[in-house]
Design a protein around this motif. Structure first.
Motif, PDB file in Angstrom:
ATOM      1  N   ILE A  18      13.153 -13.373   2.436  1.00  0.00           N
ATOM      2  CA  ILE A  18      12.091 -13.610   1.454  1.00  0.00           C
ATOM      3  C   ILE A  18      10.888 -12.707   1.691  1.00  0.00           C
ATOM      4  O   ILE A  18      10.367 -12.095   0.750  1.00  0.00           O
ATOM      5  CB  ILE A  18      11.668 -15.097   1.444  1.00  0.00           C
ATOM      6  N   THR A  19      10.426 -12.595   2.923  1.00  0.00           N
ATOM      7  CA  THR A  19       9.246 -11.756   3.169  1.00  0.00           C
ATOM      8  C   THR A  19       9.557 -10.291   2.874  1.00  0.00           C
ATOM      9  O   THR A  19       8.734  -9.587   2.288  1.00  0.00           O
ATOM     10  CB  THR A  19       8.699 -11.935   4.601  1.00  0.00           C
ATOM     11  N   ASN A  20      10.737  -9.825   3.228  1.00  0.00           N
ATOM     12  CA  ASN A  20      11.104  -8.440   2.920  1.00  0.00           C
ATOM     13  C   ASN A  20      11.224  -8.223   1.412  1.00  0.00           C
ATOM     14  O   ASN A  20      10.817  -7.185   0.892  1.00  0.00           O
ATOM     15  CB  ASN A  20      12.397  -8.046   3.629  1.00  0.00           C
ATOM     16  N   GLY A  21      11.794  -9.197   0.712  1.00  0.00           N
ATOM     17  CA  GLY A  21      11.918  -9.097  -0.740  1.00  0.00           C
ATOM     18  C   GLY A  21      10.567  -9.053  -1.428  1.00  0.00           C
ATOM     19  O   GLY A  21      10.359  -8.270  -2.370  1.00  0.00           O
ATOM     20  N   MET A  22       9.644  -9.886  -0.988  1.00  0.00           N
ATOM     21  CA  MET A  22       8.307  -9.892  -1.579  1.00  0.00           C
ATOM     22  C   MET A  22       7.598  -8.564  -1.341  1.00  0.00           C
ATOM     23  O   MET A  22       6.957  -8.012  -2.241  1.00  0.00           O
ATOM     24  CB  MET A  22       7.485 -11.051  -1.011  1.00  0.00           C
ATOM     25  N   LYS A  23       7.715  -8.053  -0.125  1.00  0.00           N
ATOM     26  CA  LYS A  23       7.089  -6.764   0.184  1.00  0.00           C
ATOM     27  C   LYS A  23       7.676  -5.656  -0.681  1.00  0.00           C
ATOM     28  O   LYS A  23       6.949  -4.820  -1.217  1.00  0.00           O
ATOM     29  CB  LYS A  23       7.266  -6.436   1.666  1.00  0.00           C
ATOM     30  N   LYS A  24       8.995  -5.646  -0.818  1.00  0.00           N
ATOM     31  CA  LYS A  24       9.659  -4.629  -1.639  1.00  0.00           C
ATOM     32  C   LYS A  24       9.187  -4.713  -3.088  1.00  0.00           C
ATOM     33  O   LYS A  24       8.896  -3.696  -3.720  1.00  0.00           O
ATOM     34  CB  LYS A  24      11.173  -4.799  -1.563  1.00  0.00           C
ATOM     35  N   ALA A  25       9.117  -5.911  -3.619  1.00  0.00           N
ATOM     36  CA  ALA A  25       8.722  -6.093  -5.013  1.00  0.00           C
ATOM     37  C   ALA A  25       7.305  -5.584  -5.254  1.00  0.00           C
ATOM     38  O   ALA A  25       7.040  -4.924  -6.267  1.00  0.00           O
ATOM     39  CB  ALA A  25       8.833  -7.562  -5.400  1.00  0.00           C
ATOM     40  N   LEU A  26       6.378  -5.854  -4.340  1.00  0.00           N
ATOM     41  CA  LEU A  26       5.000  -5.410  -4.546  1.00  0.00           C
ATOM     42  C   LEU A  26       4.830  -3.917  -4.289  1.00  0.00           C
ATOM     43  O   LEU A  26       3.961  -3.287  -4.878  1.00  0.00           O
ATOM     44  CB  LEU A  26       4.040  -6.225  -3.690  1.00  0.00           C
ATOM     45  N   ARG A  27       5.646  -3.355  -3.413  1.00  0.00           N
ATOM     46  CA  ARG A  27       5.591  -1.908  -3.184  1.00  0.00           C
ATOM     47  C   ARG A  27       6.073  -1.132  -4.400  1.00  0.00           C
ATOM     48  O   ARG A  27       5.629  -0.028  -4.653  1.00  0.00           O
ATOM     49  CB  ARG A  27       6.450  -1.517  -1.986  1.00  0.00           C
ATOM     50  N   THR A  28       7.013  -1.703  -5.138  1.00  0.00           N
ATOM     51  CA  THR A  28       7.623  -0.993  -6.263  1.00  0.00           C
ATOM     52  C   THR A  28       7.167  -1.518  -7.623  1.00  0.00           C
ATOM     53  O   THR A  28       7.332  -0.829  -8.630  1.00  0.00           O
ATOM     54  CB  THR A  28       9.158  -1.106  -6.205  1.00  0.00           C
ATOM     55  N   ALA A  62       4.242  -7.978 -16.405  1.00  0.00           N
ATOM     56  CA  ALA A  62       2.905  -7.996 -17.003  1.00  0.00           C
ATOM     57  C   ALA A  62       1.911  -7.246 -16.124  1.00  0.00           C
ATOM     58  O   ALA A  62       1.047  -6.510 -16.639  1.00  0.00           O
ATOM     59  CB  ALA A  62       2.448  -9.439 -17.218  1.00  0.00           C
ATOM     60  N   MET A  63       2.011  -7.417 -14.812  1.00  0.00           N
ATOM     61  CA  MET A  63       1.133  -6.682 -13.888  1.00  0.00           C
ATOM     62  C   MET A  63       1.328  -5.180 -14.059  1.00  0.00           C
ATOM     63  O   MET A  63       0.367  -4.419 -14.142  1.00  0.00           O
ATOM     64  CB  MET A  63       1.421  -7.070 -12.436  1.00  0.00           C
ATOM     65  N   LYS A  64       2.577  -4.788 -14.086  1.00  0.00           N
ATOM     66  CA  LYS A  64       2.914  -3.368 -14.242  1.00  0.00           C
ATOM     67  C   LYS A  64       2.388  -2.844 -15.574  1.00  0.00           C
ATOM     68  O   LYS A  64       1.794  -1.773 -15.641  1.00  0.00           O
ATOM     69  CB  LYS A  64       4.426  -3.200 -14.133  1.00  0.00           C
ATOM     70  N   GLY A  65       2.580  -3.614 -16.647  1.00  0.00           N
ATOM     71  CA  GLY A  65       2.116  -3.217 -17.966  1.00  0.00           C
ATOM     72  C   GLY A  65       0.601  -3.126 -18.071  1.00  0.00           C
ATOM     73  O   GLY A  65       0.067  -2.374 -18.879  1.00  0.00           O
ATOM     74  N   ALA A  66      -0.091  -3.906 -17.238  1.00  0.00           N
ATOM     75  CA  ALA A  66      -1.554  -3.895 -17.238  1.00  0.00           C
ATOM     76  C   ALA A  66      -2.118  -2.792 -16.353  1.00  0.00           C
ATOM     77  O   ALA A  66      -3.334  -2.683 -16.189  1.00  0.00           O
ATOM     78  CB  ALA A  66      -2.079  -5.256 -16.786  1.00  0.00           C
ATOM     79  N   GLY A  67      -1.236  -1.993 -15.767  1.00  0.00           N
ATOM     80  CA  GLY A  67      -1.696  -0.865 -14.952  1.00  0.00           C
ATOM     81  C   GLY A  67      -1.865  -1.159 -13.472  1.00  0.00           C
ATOM     82  O   GLY A  67      -2.460  -0.366 -12.747  1.00  0.00           O
ATOM     83  N   GLN A  69      -1.258  -1.244  -9.618  1.00  0.00           N
ATOM     84  CA  GLN A  69      -0.679  -0.240  -8.738  1.00  0.00           C
ATOM     85  C   GLN A  69       0.116  -0.920  -7.623  1.00  0.00           C
ATOM     86  O   GLN A  69      -0.251  -2.010  -7.181  1.00  0.00           O
ATOM     87  CB  GLN A  69      -1.786   0.616  -8.113  1.00  0.00           C
ATOM     88  N   PRO A  70       1.194  -0.285  -7.167  1.00  0.00           N
ATOM     89  CA  PRO A  70       1.937  -0.842  -6.034  1.00  0.00           C
ATOM     90  C   PRO A  70       0.993  -1.075  -4.860  1.00  0.00           C
ATOM     91  O   PRO A  70       0.005  -0.354  -4.686  1.00  0.00           O
ATOM     92  CB  PRO A  70       2.967   0.240  -5.717  1.00  0.00           C
ATOM     93  N   GLN A  71       1.290  -2.092  -4.073  1.00  0.00           N
ATOM     94  CA  GLN A  71       0.433  -2.417  -2.940  1.00  0.00           C
ATOM     95  C   GLN A  71       1.231  -3.029  -1.809  1.00  0.00           C
ATOM     96  O   GLN A  71       2.357  -3.462  -1.993  1.00  0.00           O
ATOM     97  CB  GLN A  71      -0.676  -3.361  -3.378  1.00  0.00           C
ATOM     98  N   GLU A  72       0.614  -3.053  -0.662  1.00  0.00           N
ATOM     99  CA  GLU A  72       1.213  -3.705   0.498  1.00  0.00           C
ATOM    100  C   GLU A  72       0.837  -5.177   0.467  1.00  0.00           C
ATOM    101  O   GLU A  72      -0.284  -5.543   0.117  1.00  0.00           O
ATOM    102  CB  GLU A  72       0.730  -3.061   1.795  1.00  0.00           C
ATOM    103  N   LEU A  73       1.757  -6.007   0.843  1.00  0.00           N
ATOM    104  CA  LEU A  73       1.548  -7.449   0.874  1.00  0.00           C
ATOM    105  C   LEU A  73       1.060  -7.858   2.249  1.00  0.00           C
ATOM    106  O   LEU A  73       1.639  -7.471   3.263  1.00  0.00           O
ATOM    107  CB  LEU A  73       2.875  -8.151   0.572  1.00  0.00           C
ATOM    108  N   GLU A  74      -0.020  -8.610   2.290  1.00  0.00           N
ATOM    109  CA  GLU A  74      -0.508  -9.155   3.557  1.00  0.00           C
ATOM    110  C   GLU A  74      -0.073 -10.613   3.644  1.00  0.00           C
ATOM    111  O   GLU A  74      -0.549 -11.463   2.885  1.00  0.00           O
ATOM    112  CB  GLU A  74      -2.022  -9.050   3.660  1.00  0.00           C
ATOM    113  N   ILE A  75       0.858 -10.884   4.543  1.00  0.00           N
ATOM    114  CA  ILE A  75       1.343 -12.247   4.736  1.00  0.00           C
ATOM    115  C   ILE A  75       0.426 -12.945   5.730  1.00  0.00           C
ATOM    116  O   ILE A  75       0.267 -12.495   6.860  1.00  0.00           O
ATOM    117  CB  ILE A  75       2.799 -12.251   5.202  1.00  0.00           C
ATOM    118  N   LEU A  76      -0.173 -14.035   5.292  1.00  0.00           N
ATOM    119  CA  LEU A  76      -1.078 -14.804   6.138  1.00  0.00           C
ATOM    120  C   LEU A  76      -0.324 -15.853   6.948  1.00  0.00           C
ATOM    121  O   LEU A  76      -0.609 -16.066   8.116  1.00  0.00           O
ATOM    122  CB  LEU A  76      -2.166 -15.470   5.292  1.00  0.00           C
TER     123      LEU A  76
END
Length: 90
Positions: A18-28, A62-67, A69-76
């Motif tokens: 799950i954490t790897n999947g979330m990171k991948k999704a936000l990076r791309t 929707a995030m992508k359509g609103a412009g 940008q890919p980002q790194e996920l900070e897991i707390l």
């Protein structure tokens, strides 16, 4: 309910998936990135995002359509209990 037990191998694996999947999704910012990581019955606790994998994918689109940008996920915080995984991130 069990408290403070060592995480099982399955729980550690589920947490990693799950954490790897979330990171991948936000990076791309690719909604399809969730296909391999999230079950269709995914429960979303953010009231701004619809329930299920489809709701999460629509939010990413929707995030992508609103412009956005890919980002790194900070897991707390992240934890797993059996096949349930929860992640608190920013």
């Amino acid at each position: 309910m069990k408290y403070f037990e060592k995480q099982s191998a399955l729980e550690a694996q589920n947490l990693s998936i799950i954490t790897n999947g979330m990171k991948k999704a936000l990076r791309t910012l690719d909604p399809a990135a969730f296909d391999d990581y999230i079950d269709g019955n995914y429960i979303q606790h953010n009231p701004m995002i619809a329930q299920g994998k489809a709701g999460l994918q629509a939010f990413m689109q929707a995030m992508k359509g609103a412009g956005a940008q890919p980002q790194e996920l900070e897991i707390l915080r992240a934890s797993a209990s059996g096949d349930l995984v929860w992640v608190h991130c920013k």
